[in-house]
Design a protein around this motif. Sequence first.
Motif, PDB file in Angstrom:
ATOM      1  N   LEU A 156       0.430  -1.356   0.302  1.00 15.26           N
ATOM      2  CA  LEU A 156       0.076   0.701  -0.087  1.00 15.26           C
ATOM      3  C   LEU A 156       1.202   1.254   0.402  1.00 15.26           C
ATOM      4  O   LEU A 156       1.674   1.777   1.097  1.00 15.26           O
ATOM      5  CB  LEU A 156      -0.973  -0.076   1.246  1.00 15.26           C
ATOM      6  CG  LEU A 156      -1.316  -1.461   1.661  1.00 15.26           C
ATOM      7  CD1 LEU A 156      -2.885  -0.697   2.938  1.00 15.26           C
ATOM      8  CD2 LEU A 156      -2.782  -1.875   0.071  1.00 15.26           C
ATOM      9  N   ALA A 172      -1.410   0.711  -5.206  1.00 11.29           N
ATOM     10  CA  ALA A 172      -1.692  -1.295  -4.852  1.00 11.29           C
ATOM     11  C   ALA A 172      -1.061  -1.951  -4.559  1.00 11.29           C
ATOM     12  O   ALA A 172      -1.312  -2.107  -6.889  1.00 11.29           O
ATOM     13  CB  ALA A 172      -2.906  -1.470  -3.663  1.00 11.29           C
ATOM     14  N   TYR A 218      -6.724   1.791  -3.221  1.00 13.70           N
ATOM     15  CA  TYR A 218      -7.313   0.774  -2.349  1.00 13.70           C
ATOM     16  C   TYR A 218      -7.406   1.964  -1.654  1.00 13.70           C
ATOM     17  O   TYR A 218      -7.554   3.379  -1.414  1.00 13.70           O
ATOM     18  CB  TYR A 218      -5.432  -0.130  -0.934  1.00 13.70           C
ATOM     19  CG  TYR A 218      -4.645   1.368  -0.705  1.00 13.70           C
ATOM     20  CD1 TYR A 218      -5.342   2.044   0.656  1.00 13.70           C
ATOM     21  CD2 TYR A 218      -3.707   1.621  -1.128  1.00 13.70           C
ATOM     22  CE1 TYR A 218      -4.309   2.753   0.873  1.00 13.70           C
ATOM     23  CE2 TYR A 218      -2.538   3.002  -0.367  1.00 13.70           C
ATOM     24  CZ  TYR A 218      -3.048   3.173   0.290  1.00 13.70           C
ATOM     25  OH  TYR A 218      -2.093   4.463   0.864  1.00 13.70           O
TER      26      TYR A 218
END
Length: 276
Positions: free
Chosen positions: A144, A152, A175
């Motif tokens: 992340l 991501a 994300y």
Amino acid sequence: MRPKHFYLFMLCCILTLLSGCKDDDDNPLRFYNSEYEVPMGGRRYLGLESGNGDYSLTVKDTRIASAGTETGWSGVPAGRMIYVTGILTGTTYLTVTDNATQETCTLPIKVVDNYENIKLLRSYLSNLPNGDANLLPGISDIFLINNHARDAYFFKQGEQTAFSSGLELITQGSYKLEKEEGDDEKVTLTLTFSEDMATPVSNHKFIIWGNSYLFHRLDKSLNLNWNTPPIGETRTSPAPPPSYTLEEIAEGTEIGKGRQLSFSLSQQEIPAGILP
């Protein structure tokens, strides 16, 4: 009087010994890689192949990175390791001088956005009430990234070597992490990606079950603005795996009943060349 040949023989022996000592003392300055990456706010130890253990370090642009040495290591000359700390994203150069030989080596240093690595622990299924090895199939690590796009990166575990993590990029997505104020047990993670070229991009929603350490670390590392409080004396370190759980949110399934995998926040570095 001793013969002349005797003195010549002794001189040759002395020169041979001196030459041997010089080779032992003066090891060439060598690194395993020709360039290095470090996350902003993170530290990267450089792979020192050989040297004499006494170094001078100069960073060309000290706004981007800093460098230092750390003692107490094994397997490196004089037990001293060289490290770089990322300050701001960008590229600069580190010049290392071996003070024993005055040999220098200049290494490009790239500082990338900070990140966290979710390492999936499929071997801990027996510790979960609803453990399922088929959750997020083929994926071993999810990075992340702390950037505006909330990128991501999804990896599978390939062959590891002494100089490579063996991580192989599968796909890239994005994300979203959401936390309800006052909830110190769980947060919601939405991963948006395509599992393969034949599958359209879709959202995959999960509950992350954790603790105050986990949420504070995610908050600060990824700049989530959750305003989590500093860790107190009883929460100064992460709980050992498999204390953190990733649970799938599926339609018609109660919270706590979804498919689960254990995970840890790993110190694993993302392979070089992935991040811009």
